[in-house]
Design a protein around this motif. Structure first.
Motif, PDB file in Angstrom:
ATOM      1  N   LEU A  68     -23.304 -67.615  31.992  1.00 16.14           N
ATOM      2  CA  LEU A  68     -23.281 -67.006  33.316  1.00 16.14           C
ATOM      3  C   LEU A  68     -24.310 -65.881  33.435  1.00 16.14           C
ATOM      4  N   THR A  69     -25.025 -65.906  34.524  1.00 15.96           N
ATOM      5  CA  THR A  69     -25.941 -64.815  34.845  1.00 15.96           C
ATOM      6  C   THR A  69     -25.513 -64.207  36.164  1.00 15.96           C
ATOM      7  N   VAL A  70     -25.321 -62.911  36.164  1.00 16.18           N
ATOM      8  CA  VAL A  70     -24.949 -62.226  37.398  1.00 16.18           C
ATOM      9  C   VAL A  70     -26.058 -61.250  37.760  1.00 16.18           C
ATOM     10  N   GLY A  96     -10.467 -52.901  36.382  1.00 17.82           N
ATOM     11  CA  GLY A  96      -9.891 -53.522  35.195  1.00 17.82           C
ATOM     12  C   GLY A  96     -10.920 -53.668  34.097  1.00 17.82           C
ATOM     13  N   GLU A  97     -10.723 -54.702  33.327  1.00 22.56           N
ATOM     14  CA  GLU A  97     -11.565 -54.905  32.154  1.00 22.56           C
ATOM     15  C   GLU A  97     -12.561 -56.038  32.395  1.00 22.56           C
ATOM     16  N   ILE A  98     -13.752 -55.854  31.879  1.00 16.69           N
ATOM     17  CA  ILE A  98     -14.755 -56.917  31.946  1.00 16.69           C
ATOM     18  C   ILE A  98     -15.243 -57.199  30.544  1.00 16.69           C
ATOM     19  N   ARG A  99     -15.366 -58.470  30.229  1.00 14.02           N
ATOM     20  CA  ARG A  99     -15.989 -58.869  28.971  1.00 14.02           C
ATOM     21  C   ARG A  99     -17.242 -59.658  29.292  1.00 14.02           C
ATOM     22  N   VAL A 100     -18.337 -59.177  28.809  1.00 16.59           N
ATOM     23  CA  VAL A 100     -19.609 -59.819  29.123  1.00 16.59           C
ATOM     24  C   VAL A 100     -20.110 -60.579  27.897  1.00 16.59           C
ATOM     25  N   HIS A 101     -20.197 -61.867  28.022  1.00 14.19           N
ATOM     26  CA  HIS A 101     -20.817 -62.684  26.965  1.00 14.19           C
ATOM     27  C   HIS A 101     -22.161 -63.207  27.440  1.00 14.19           C
ATOM     28  N   GLY A 102     -22.354 -63.123  28.718  1.00  8.06           N
ATOM     29  CA  GLY A 102     -23.572 -63.673  29.316  1.00  8.06           C
ATOM     30  C   GLY A 102     -24.544 -62.570  29.684  1.00  8.06           C
ATOM     31  N   LYS A 103     -25.126 -62.724  30.847  1.00  3.53           N
ATOM     32  CA  LYS A 103     -26.200 -61.834  31.256  1.00  3.53           C
ATOM     33  C   LYS A 103     -25.798 -61.132  32.552  1.00  3.53           C
ATOM     34  N   GLY A 115     -24.273 -61.029  24.483  1.00  2.00           N
ATOM     35  CA  GLY A 115     -24.318 -60.582  25.870  1.00  2.00           C
ATOM     36  C   GLY A 115     -25.506 -59.668  26.106  1.00  2.00           C
ATOM     37  N   LEU A 116     -25.945 -59.638  27.341  1.00  2.70           N
ATOM     38  CA  LEU A 116     -27.083 -58.785  27.690  1.00  2.70           C
ATOM     39  C   LEU A 116     -26.812 -58.118  29.030  1.00  2.70           C
ATOM     40  N   ARG A 127     -26.606 -56.631  23.631  1.00  2.94           N
ATOM     41  CA  ARG A 127     -27.825 -55.901  23.976  1.00  2.94           C
ATOM     42  C   ARG A 127     -27.677 -55.203  25.321  1.00  2.94           C
ATOM     43  N   LEU A 128     -28.209 -54.016  25.394  1.00  2.00           N
ATOM     44  CA  LEU A 128     -28.181 -53.268  26.650  1.00  2.00           C
ATOM     45  C   LEU A 128     -29.546 -52.649  26.877  1.00  2.00           C
TER      46      LEU A 128
END
Lengths: 186, 137
Positions: free
Chosen positions: B30-32, B40-47, B63-64, B79-80
Motif C-alpha cells: 500500500l502506498t498512501v 488510534g494506532e497505525i502500523r505502517v508496513h508500506g509507504k 515500511g517507509l 525507514r523515515l
C-alpha cells in the motif's frame, strides 16, 4: 599509543567471551523495557513490537481519516474516512466507512458510503451501501436496501465511450469532400 | 473526526477508547499519499508520503514514511525521511532515519541509523506543538 594498544588488548581478550555475550544482550534489553515504562512519564506501554509476519491486507480502521490517495497491489479494507481516490485489487468498504473519490479495483464490495465513483470488474452493493455517483462495472450485484444515486454502466474494461464518436466524424467528412470535389470540378 | 488534539498527548490515554479503537494496518503493497489522521494506532508496513497524526505509530521493517509524524508513541523499525514529534520514541536496530526526532523519552537500539538531530523537548512542548513554527507547513 598505549591507549590504542590497551584497547586492542581488551578487545582481543574479550573477543573470545563476546560472542555469547552478544547473543545474550537482546534478552536483557527486552527485559529492561518494562522497567523503562515504569518511569512516571511513560504511563503508556511502548508500542508493541512489530509482528514478524505482516499480513498483506491493509486495514484502514474506523478511527483513521486519510486525506489523499491510496494505492495498493493487494487487498484493502476500509472502515474509516478517505478523502481521495482508492486503488486496490479487492476493496472492501465497511459499513462505517466514508469515501469521497473514486474507488478502482477488480472487486469492490460496498457496505458504507461512497461519494464519487466506483470502477471495478465486480461490484457488490450490500443492503447498507450508499452510493452517490456512477458505477462502472462488468458484473454488479445490488442487494435490496442499497442506495444508488447515479448511473450503473457495464463499461468496465471496454474502450472509453469517447472512443465511439470518431466513427461519426468520417461520416461527416464525406460531404466536405464532395463539396471540394464540386468546387474543384468547374 | 477532528485532528488529534495534541494537548491530549500528555494526558494518560483513555484506556477504554484505546482498546475500542482498532488498529489500522497499512500493508506492504500500500502506498498512501496524503495526510493520515487518527486517535488510534497505525502500523505502517508500506509507504506513506505525507503527514501522520496518530496516538501510536509503528513503522515496521520495510515500511517507509516520507513526511512528519506527530504521535504520542512512535516505534520505528523501518525507514523515515522526515521528522518525528513524539513523547516516547523507540528506535529499533533496523531503523533508518533521516531528519529530526523531537522526543521526551527515547529508546534506541544498537544499530539504529539516525542522520540528523534528536532534540529533547519538555512535556509542555508537545502540548503546544501545533503552535510551534517547526510544525507549520
Amino acid at each position: 599509543m598505549t591507549m590504542f594498544t590497551r584497547s586492542d588488548k581488551v578487545s582481543e581478550t574479550g573477543g573470545g567471551a563476546k560472542p555469547p555475550a552478544r547473543d545474550d544482550t537482546p534478552a536483557p534489553a527486552e527485559a529492561k523495557r518494562p522497567q523503562a515504562t515504569a518511569q512516571p512519564l511513560s504511563h503508556t506501554a511502548p508500542p508493541p513490537p512489530p509482528k514478524a509476519a505482516a499480513s498483506t491486507v491493509s486495514v484502514i480502521s474506523k478511527a483513521l481519516k486519510i486525506t489523499g490517495q491510496l494505492e495498493s497491489t493487494e487487498d484493502i479494507q476500509i472502515d474509516g474516512m478517505v478523502d481521495g481516490d482508492v486503488r486496490g485489487v479487492s476493496v472492501t468498504v465497511g459499513g462505517d466507512a466514508k469515501i469521497k473519490g473514486t474507488v478502482y479495483g477488480e472487486e469492490v464490495k460496498l457496505s458504507g458510503t461512497v461519494d464519487g465513483k466506483i470502477e471495478a470488474q465486480r461490484v457488490v452493493l450490500t443492503s447498507t451501501a450508499h452510493m452517490s455517483g456512477d458505477v462502472v462495472h462488468q458484473n454488479i450485484k445490488i442487494e435490496a436496501g442499497a442506495f444508488i444515486n447515479g448511473h450503473c454502466r457495464p463499461d468496465f474494461g471496454k474502450p472509453e465511450s469517447k472512443a465511439l464518436p470518431p466513427p461519426h466524424k468520417p461520416a461527416a467528412a464525406p460531404p466536405e469532400q464532395k463539396r471540394d470535389a464540386v468546387v474543384g470540378a468547374p | 473526526m477532528s485532528a488529534l488534539s495534541l494537548s491530549s498527548l500528555v494526558k494518560p490515554p483513555r484506556r477504554d477508547d484505546a482498546e475500542e479503537l482498532p488498529v489500522s494496518h497499512l500493508g506492504r503493497a500500500l502506498t498512501v499519499r496524503g495526510v493520515l489522521d487518527t486517535e488510534g494506532e497505525i502500523r505502517v508496513h508500506g509507504k506513506v508520503l505525507g503527514r501522520i497524526n496518530a496516538d501510536c505509530l509503528v513503522l515496521d521493517t520495510g515500511g517507509l514514511v516520507e513526511g512528519d509524524i506527530v504521535a504520542r508513541d512512535v516505534r520505528v523499525s523501518g525507514r523515515l525521511n522526515g521528522r518525528i514529534f513524539a513523547l516516547h520514541v523507540t528506535l529499533d536496530s533496523s531503523a533508518d532515519i533521516t531528519g529530526r526526532v523531537f522526543h521526551h523519552t527515547l529508546t534506541m537500539a544498537k544499530g539504529a541509523r539516525v542522520e540528523g538531530r534528536m532534540p529533547w523537548r519538555p512535556l509542555n512542548y508537545f502540548e503546544t506543538l501545533e503552535q510551534l513554527p517547526e510544525t507549520r507547513q
